[in-house]
Design an enzyme around this catalytic site. Structure first.
Site, PDB file in Angstrom:
ATOM      1  N   CYS A   1      78.210  68.301  34.980  1.00 26.11           N
ATOM      2  CA  CYS A   1      78.344  67.451  33.782  1.00 26.11           C
ATOM      3  C   CYS A   1      79.044  68.093  32.594  1.00 26.11           C
ATOM      4  O   CYS A   1      80.127  67.669  32.208  1.00 26.11           O
ATOM      5  CB  CYS A   1      76.978  66.987  33.301  1.00 26.11           C
ATOM      6  SG  CYS A   1      75.980  66.186  34.555  1.00 26.11           S
TER       7      CYS A   1
ATOM      8  N   HIS B   1      76.128  65.100  26.483  1.00 19.51           N
ATOM      9  CA  HIS B   1      75.940  66.366  27.217  1.00 19.51           C
ATOM     10  C   HIS B   1      76.953  67.458  26.858  1.00 19.51           C
ATOM     11  O   HIS B   1      77.383  68.216  27.725  1.00 19.51           O
ATOM     12  CB  HIS B   1      75.917  66.142  28.749  1.00 19.51           C
ATOM     13  CG  HIS B   1      75.082  67.201  29.432  1.00 19.51           C
ATOM     14  ND1 HIS B   1      74.910  67.263  30.806  1.00 19.51           N
ATOM     15  CD2 HIS B   1      74.387  68.252  28.919  1.00 19.51           C
ATOM     16  CE1 HIS B   1      74.156  68.306  31.098  1.00 19.51           C
ATOM     17  NE2 HIS B   1      73.829  68.916  29.969  1.00 19.51           N
TER      18      HIS B   1
END
Ligand SMILES: *[C@@H]1O[C@H](CO)[C@@H](O)[C@H](O)[C@H]1NC(C)=O
Ligand SMILES: *[C@@H]1O[C@H](CO)[C@@H](O)[C@H](O)[C@H]1NC(C)=O
Ligand SMILES: *[C@@H]1O[C@H](CO)[C@@H](O)[C@H](O)[C@H]1NC(C)=O
Length: 402
Positions: free
Chosen positions: A93, A149
């Site tokens: 991610c 993120h």
């Protein structure tokens, strides 16, 4: 659930455009006016850019690669766009998102090692000008919906300080799809305010609603950049029953839940594109769809026939389903075989927007692939750095180059 809904809406838009084209031929003296003002629906100076990022969606997890998956809207957009057959992201991610937002390989940013954890006082280095900032500087209205993120230890690290006019979503890596909390704390925001109003609403539905609001209230005279980063299909495996009911034949429970997560996201994608059509923005939109890394096989993902998955540098971890869809494309219904990497989207989208080469950081790892994709000409990239990560512990210390 609306398989087919988008088909009708796209047909409606095509008819509307072809009736404009008929007007074009009937009133010859108006040709110039029509070319300048009337041939496209909105009068934005640059195309609207809609970047849709799926989380942990593997190669074999979209209907157009695997008929067991129900994703009619994604399939339709891919089939009538340009599928990217060698589109690479990072295997995880934070590194993928960092590459996308900065145009730099994560090893240049100190983000090559696994992901940014909740407790880590780390974020995408503040000195870098990110894609939404460059777009904003050039008149784009920029909005983010979904998963960030890229760090939140300081407000300066968060989306509204990094080029997004508004942010609706969560900062960290994963959470409950309904309560929007992780380990007992809520991670769901509208700009800098904790968003409790949506507790109980499934995130894909909630994100689609927010995207509809952004599109519905967008001034068509300005260009829109919408970065829609779905929570789906990352674990925890949660999908509303209406989607699971579609997969009664699947006996593996994780795969069944996972498939439901894909279809829930597909519905949301259909709603967003329908909103663009309804607001008359679709004709001038470039929609990019990509997964952020390969499927996580421990949680129902599938990358067949590619080897490996999320975390790994093999193709299954890094080569992802992706496509470009736009009425502005010269060629459609094709598959582009050239290599594209996450870092390329920064200059490629600036190029599509007509901003490159006027303005762009000079030290990017990404190369402008807009002409290559739209003309189906050779990729401007002959190599890919999968990752470059030395770590003394026996975890994730891997490097590879193609
Ligand atoms: C978030 O920011 C956008 C853009 O400035 C604004 O329209 C919206 O009302 C804000 N939302 C909240 C809850 O502050
Ligand atoms: C867009 O610009 C045109 C021409 O300047 C103007 O007439 C129209 O009201 C504007 N539309 C909006 C929604 O601001
Ligand atoms: C796309 O990639 C797959 C898997 O490697 C390959 O089998 C297929 O031939 C490729 N298609 C095109 C058009 O390049």
């Amino acid at each position: 659930m609306g398989p087919g809904v988008l088909t009708q809406n796209l047909t409606r838009d095509r008819q509307r455009r072809s009736s404009r084209a008929m007007v074009f031929w009937v009133f010859q003296p108006l040709v110039l006016c029509l070319m300048v003002f009337c041939s496209s629906a909105s009068s934005a100076p640059s195309p609207h850019l809609i970047f849709i990022l799926a989380d942990d969606l593997g190669w074999n997890d979209v209907g157009y690669h695997n008929p067991d998956i129900i994703s009619p809207n994604i399939d339709l957009l891919a089939d009538t766009g340009i599928k990217l057959n060698q589109s690479y992201m990072q295997p995880l991610c934070s590194p993928s998102r960092a590459a996308l937002m900065s145009g730099l390989y994560p090893f240049r940013l100190g983000l090559q090692h696994i992901v940014i954890d909740q407790e880590q006082p780390v974020c995408l280095p503040l000195g870098r000008k990110l894609l939404p900032q460059v777009l904003q500087d050039n008149g784009y209205r920029t909005h983010m919906v979904g998963k960030w993120h890229l760090g939140f230890c300081n407000w300066a690290c968060t989306p509204t300080y990094r080029g997004f006019e508004s942010f609706y979503g969560f900062h960290s890596h994963s959470e409950d799809y309904y309560t929007h909390s992780y380990s007992g704390y809520s991670d769901y925001w509208f700009n800098k305010t904790v968003n409790k109003a949506s507790s109980g609403t499934y995130s894909a539905h909630d994100f689609a609603t927010r995207a509809e609001q952004i599109i519905g209230s967008h001034d068509p005279n300005s260009s829109l950049f919408l970065y829609l980063a779905f929570q789906n299909v990352h674990m925890p495996l949660q999908a509303p029953d209406e989607y699971l009911d579609l997969y009664q034949d699947i006996t593996d429970n994780k795969r069944k839940l996972f498939s439901g997560l894909v279809t829930a996201m597909d519905d949301a994608v259909g709603r967003v594109v329908t909103a663009l059509i309804d607001r008359d923005l679709y004709t001038d939109s470039i929609i990019v769809f990509s997964s952020e890394n390969g499927g996580w096989t421990l949680f129902g993902g599938n990358n067949f026939p590619l080897r490996g998955g999320k975390f790994s540098l093999f193709e299954g971890g890094t080569r992802v389903p992706a496509f470009v869809h736009s009425p502005l494309l010269r060629n459609t219904g094709l598959t582009y075989a050239g290599i594209i990497h996450a870092v390329d989207w920064f200059p490629t989208l600036l190029s599509a927007a007509g901003i490159l080469p006027r303005e762009s950081p000079s030290d990017l790892d990404g190369v402008d692939q807009w002409e290559a994709i739209t003309a189906m000409s050779p990729s401007r990239r002959s190599e890919v750095v999968y990752n470059l990560d030395y770590h003394p512990l026996p975890i994730q210390g891997r490097a590879a180059i193609r």
